[in-house]
Scaffold this motif. Structure first.
Motif, PDB file in Angstrom:
ATOM      1  N   PHE A 112       3.427 -15.378   5.341  1.00 40.88           N
ATOM      2  CA  PHE A 112       2.903 -14.071   5.727  1.00 40.88           C
ATOM      3  C   PHE A 112       2.444 -13.265   4.526  1.00 40.88           C
ATOM      4  CE2 PHE A 112       5.933 -15.235   9.047  1.00 40.88           C
ATOM      5  CZ  PHE A 112       5.208 -14.969  10.196  1.00 40.88           C
ATOM      6  N   GLN A 113       1.393 -12.494   4.757  1.00 43.89           N
ATOM      7  CA  GLN A 113       0.984 -11.452   3.818  1.00 43.89           C
ATOM      8  C   GLN A 113       1.593 -10.149   4.298  1.00 43.89           C
ATOM      9  OE1 GLN A 113      -1.240 -11.530   0.961  1.00 43.89           O
ATOM     10  NE2 GLN A 113      -0.319  -9.503   0.749  1.00 43.89           N
ATOM     11  N   GLN A 114       2.322  -9.452   3.424  1.00 44.01           N
ATOM     12  CA  GLN A 114       2.994  -8.220   3.841  1.00 44.01           C
ATOM     13  C   GLN A 114       2.350  -7.021   3.160  1.00 44.01           C
ATOM     14  OE1 GLN A 114       7.022  -8.127   4.994  1.00 44.01           O
ATOM     15  NE2 GLN A 114       7.533  -6.339   3.765  1.00 44.01           N
ATOM     16  N   TYR A 115       2.088  -5.973   3.956  1.00 41.87           N
ATOM     17  CA  TYR A 115       1.533  -4.719   3.464  1.00 41.87           C
ATOM     18  C   TYR A 115       2.554  -3.625   3.709  1.00 41.87           C
ATOM     19  CZ  TYR A 115      -2.714  -7.524   3.938  1.00 41.87           C
ATOM     20  OH  TYR A 115      -3.644  -8.525   3.858  1.00 41.87           O
ATOM     21  N   GLU A 116       2.774  -2.762   2.714  1.00 45.25           N
ATOM     22  CA  GLU A 116       3.766  -1.706   2.838  1.00 45.25           C
ATOM     23  C   GLU A 116       3.219  -0.390   2.298  1.00 45.25           C
ATOM     24  OE1 GLU A 116       7.585  -2.590   1.226  1.00 45.25           O
ATOM     25  OE2 GLU A 116       7.604  -4.656   1.958  1.00 45.25           O
ATOM     26  N   THR A 117       3.689   0.712   2.871  1.00 41.71           N
ATOM     27  CA  THR A 117       3.369   2.044   2.366  1.00 41.71           C
ATOM     28  C   THR A 117       4.656   2.752   1.985  1.00 41.71           C
ATOM     29  OG1 THR A 117       3.384   2.885   4.640  1.00 41.71           O
ATOM     30  CG2 THR A 117       1.242   2.292   3.696  1.00 41.71           C
ATOM     31  N   THR A 118       4.536   3.719   1.083  1.00 45.37           N
ATOM     32  CA  THR A 118       5.694   4.480   0.627  1.00 45.37           C
ATOM     33  C   THR A 118       5.607   5.908   1.151  1.00 45.37           C
ATOM     34  OG1 THR A 118       4.533   5.036  -1.435  1.00 45.37           O
ATOM     35  CG2 THR A 118       5.914   3.065  -1.442  1.00 45.37           C
ATOM     36  N   ASN A 119       6.424   6.800   0.604  1.00 45.57           N
ATOM     37  CA  ASN A 119       6.476   8.194   1.066  1.00 45.57           C
ATOM     38  C   ASN A 119       5.096   8.860   0.982  1.00 45.57           C
ATOM     39  OD1 ASN A 119       9.239   7.926   1.394  1.00 45.57           O
ATOM     40  ND2 ASN A 119       9.696   8.685  -0.657  1.00 45.57           N
ATOM     41  N   GLY A 120       4.633   9.385   2.116  1.00 46.98           N
ATOM     42  CA  GLY A 120       3.382  10.125   2.146  1.00 46.98           C
ATOM     43  C   GLY A 120       2.117   9.300   1.986  1.00 46.98           C
ATOM     44  N   GLU A 121       2.225   7.991   1.939  1.00 49.93           N
ATOM     45  CA  GLU A 121       1.070   7.135   1.684  1.00 49.93           C
ATOM     46  C   GLU A 121       0.464   6.602   2.981  1.00 49.93           C
ATOM     47  OE1 GLU A 121      -0.048   2.968  -0.697  1.00 49.93           O
ATOM     48  OE2 GLU A 121       2.042   3.525  -0.343  1.00 49.93           O
ATOM     49  N   LEU A 122      -0.867   6.564   3.057  1.00 48.12           N
ATOM     50  CA  LEU A 122      -1.590   5.931   4.150  1.00 48.12           C
ATOM     51  C   LEU A 122      -2.366   4.742   3.587  1.00 48.12           C
ATOM     52  CD1 LEU A 122      -3.081   9.004   6.083  1.00 48.12           C
ATOM     53  CD2 LEU A 122      -0.856   7.906   6.381  1.00 48.12           C
ATOM     54  N   LEU A 123      -2.509   3.693   4.404  1.00 44.53           N
ATOM     55  CA  LEU A 123      -3.210   2.492   3.955  1.00 44.53           C
ATOM     56  C   LEU A 123      -4.016   1.916   5.104  1.00 44.53           C
ATOM     57  CD1 LEU A 123      -3.679   0.247   1.818  1.00 44.53           C
ATOM     58  CD2 LEU A 123      -1.624  -0.885   2.723  1.00 44.53           C
ATOM     59  N   THR A 124      -5.308   1.671   4.869  1.00 44.97           N
ATOM     60  CA  THR A 124      -6.185   1.066   5.877  1.00 44.97           C
ATOM     61  C   THR A 124      -6.516  -0.363   5.462  1.00 44.97           C
ATOM     62  OG1 THR A 124      -7.149   3.192   6.512  1.00 44.97           O
ATOM     63  CG2 THR A 124      -8.398   1.217   7.068  1.00 44.97           C
ATOM     64  N   LEU A 125      -6.353  -1.302   6.400  1.00 43.66           N
ATOM     65  CA  LEU A 125      -6.538  -2.728   6.128  1.00 43.66           C
ATOM     66  C   LEU A 125      -7.626  -3.295   7.022  1.00 43.66           C
ATOM     67  CD1 LEU A 125      -2.762  -3.684   6.416  1.00 43.66           C
ATOM     68  CD2 LEU A 125      -3.964  -3.151   4.295  1.00 43.66           C
TER      69      LEU A 125
END
Length: 332
Positions: A112-125
Motif C-alpha cells: 500500500f501507498q499511505q498518505y497522511e495529514t497532520t494538524n491543520g493540513e489538507l491534502l488533495t490526491l
C-alpha cells in the motif's frame, strides 16, 4: 499460471534468487487480492520450513566435528575451514531472518501507498484511476500499489476525506473501508466520509452510494441519494437523514467552520480533530452555550481569538512541555 507452477518463483524471491522476469511476473500476479493472501501464506510456510535462528551452533558444530574425528582422525585438518564455513552460514541465515521479518512487518508498506495529514493540513490526491481525494487534517488513506482500477478499487480511510470518484469503462466499484467496519461502495460520484474515534458519517453530494456496516448481521445494504447524510453508531447502526444542508459538512475544504446552534463542547471536539489541541471548558454553563455562523481559521489560535470575542470569555493558553499536546482553557 497455476499456483503449483508459480510457487517456485515466489520461493525463489524469498531466497533472493528470483530473476528480473520472475519479479515482473510476481508484481502482475500480486494485483489480485486473493494472490496477496496466498503470498503471505507461502511466506509463513517458508519461514517455518527455513528456521533462521541457530541455537547453540558452536556446540552442535563441535559435537559433529568430534564424532567425525573419532571415526577418521584425518578430518581434524578441515576443522578450521568448517568453522569459517559455519560462521558465514550463520551470517547468511541472519540476513535471511532479517529479510523475512522486514517483509512481514513492512508488508503494508510493500502493498500500500499511505498518505497522511497532520494538524491543520489538507491534502488533495489524484489516484491511479483519475479519481480525486481531499484529506482533512489528521487523516490517513491507504491505496493499493498493485492493480488499482484493473479489477477493483479499494481504499482504507482513517479520519475524514472527500472523494470524487471517476466511473471506469470496466464498471469497477470504488470501495472505502474505515476502522469501524463501515463499507462504502460506488461506481462514480462525489461523497464525503468521516470516521474518527467518536463515530462515522457519510455525506453524499452527487449520485448514489451503497453503505454497509460489517458490525451487524444485516446483509441488506443502505442506498442513499444526493443530499443524504448517514451517521453510524458504535454498534454499526445506520441512521439516514434526507435533504440535509451539506455546506456545514464540507466547509473544512476551505478551512471554514460552519455552525448552526452548535454548542461550545461540540466546537471543542472539532478543534481537537482538526488541530490536535486539547480544549478544557472550565464551566458547564459555558460548554452548553451555542453559536451560529461561518468562520475561517487555519490555526486553533486564530479561531479561539474570534470565539473569545463573540462569547466574551477568556482563552488561557496553558504552558506545555515541548512536543506535548497544546492545551487551552476556556473560562469566563
Amino acid at each position: 499460471m497455476s499456483q503449483n507452477i508459480f510457487k517456485p518463483a515466489i520461493l525463489a524471491l524469498f531466497e533472493g534468487r528470483a530473476t528480473p522476469l520472475q519479479k515482473s511476473l510476481i508484481e502482475d500476479w500480486l494485483t489480485e487480492s486473493s494472490h496477496q493472501e496466498l503470498y503471505f501464506q507461502w511466506l509463513e510456510e517458508w519461514e517455518r520450513q527455513n528456521p533462521q535462528l541457530i541455537v547453540d551452533a558452536d556446540a552442535a558444530f563441535f559435537q559433529l566435528s568430534n564424532q567425525a574425528e573419532a571415526e577418521n582422525p584425518k578430518t581434524s585438518a578441515v576443522r578450521p575451514f568448517s568453522r569459517r564455513l559455519n560462521f558465514f552460514l550463520g551470517i547468511a541465515a541472519s540476513v535471511l531472518l532479517l529479510t523475512g521479518i522486514c517483509t512481514y512487518v513492512f508488508r503494508d508498506a510493500i502493498l500500500f501507498q499511505q498518505y497522511e495529514t497532520t494538524n491543520g493540513e489538507l491534502l488533495t490526491l489524484q489516484l491511479p484511476d483519475d479519481s480525486r481525494v481531499t484529506l482533512n487534517a489528521n487523516s490517513a488513506l491507504k491505496v493499493p500499489r498493485f492493480g488499482f482500477g484493473k479489477t477493483s478499487r479499494e481504499v482504507f480511510l482513517k479520519g475524514e476525506a472527500e472523494f470524487s470518484v471517476k466511473h471506469l469503462p470496466n464498471h469497477a466499484r470504488f470501495i472505502v473501508r474505515t476502522p469501524d467496519q463501515l463499507e462504502v461502495q460506488v461506481l462514480g460520484t462525489e461523497f464525503m466520509v468521516y470516521s474518527r474515534s467518536r463515530g462515522s458519517k457519510v455525506v453524499l453530494n452527487k449520485g448514489k452510494v451503497q453503505l454497509r456496516s460489517l458490525k451487524t448481521k444485516e446483509t441488506k445494504p443502505l442506498i442513499i441519494n444526493a443530499g443524504d447524510v448517514v451517521t453510524i453508531s458504535s454498534k454499526g447502526r445506520l441512521t439516514l437523514h434526507h435533504n440535509q444542508s451539506l455546506a456545514p459538512h464540507l466547509g473544512w475544504k476551505e478551512y471554514r467552520f460552519m455552525f448552526e446552534n452548535t454548542s461550545v463542547s461540540e466546537i471543542a471536539y472539532q478543534l481537537t480533530e482538526r488541530f490536535g489541541v486539547q480544549i478544557v471548558i472550565a464551566d458547564s454553563t459555558l460548554a452548553k452555550r451555542t453559536i451560529g455562523g461561518t468562520f475561517k481559521a487555519e490555526t486553533a489560535d486564530a479561531f479561539l481569538q474570534v470565539l473569545a470575542e463573540m462569547l466574551e470569555i477568556r482563552i488561557i493558553r496553558n504552558e506545555t512541555p515541548s512536543g506535548a499536546t497544546q492545551t487551552y482553557t476556556l473560562t469566563y
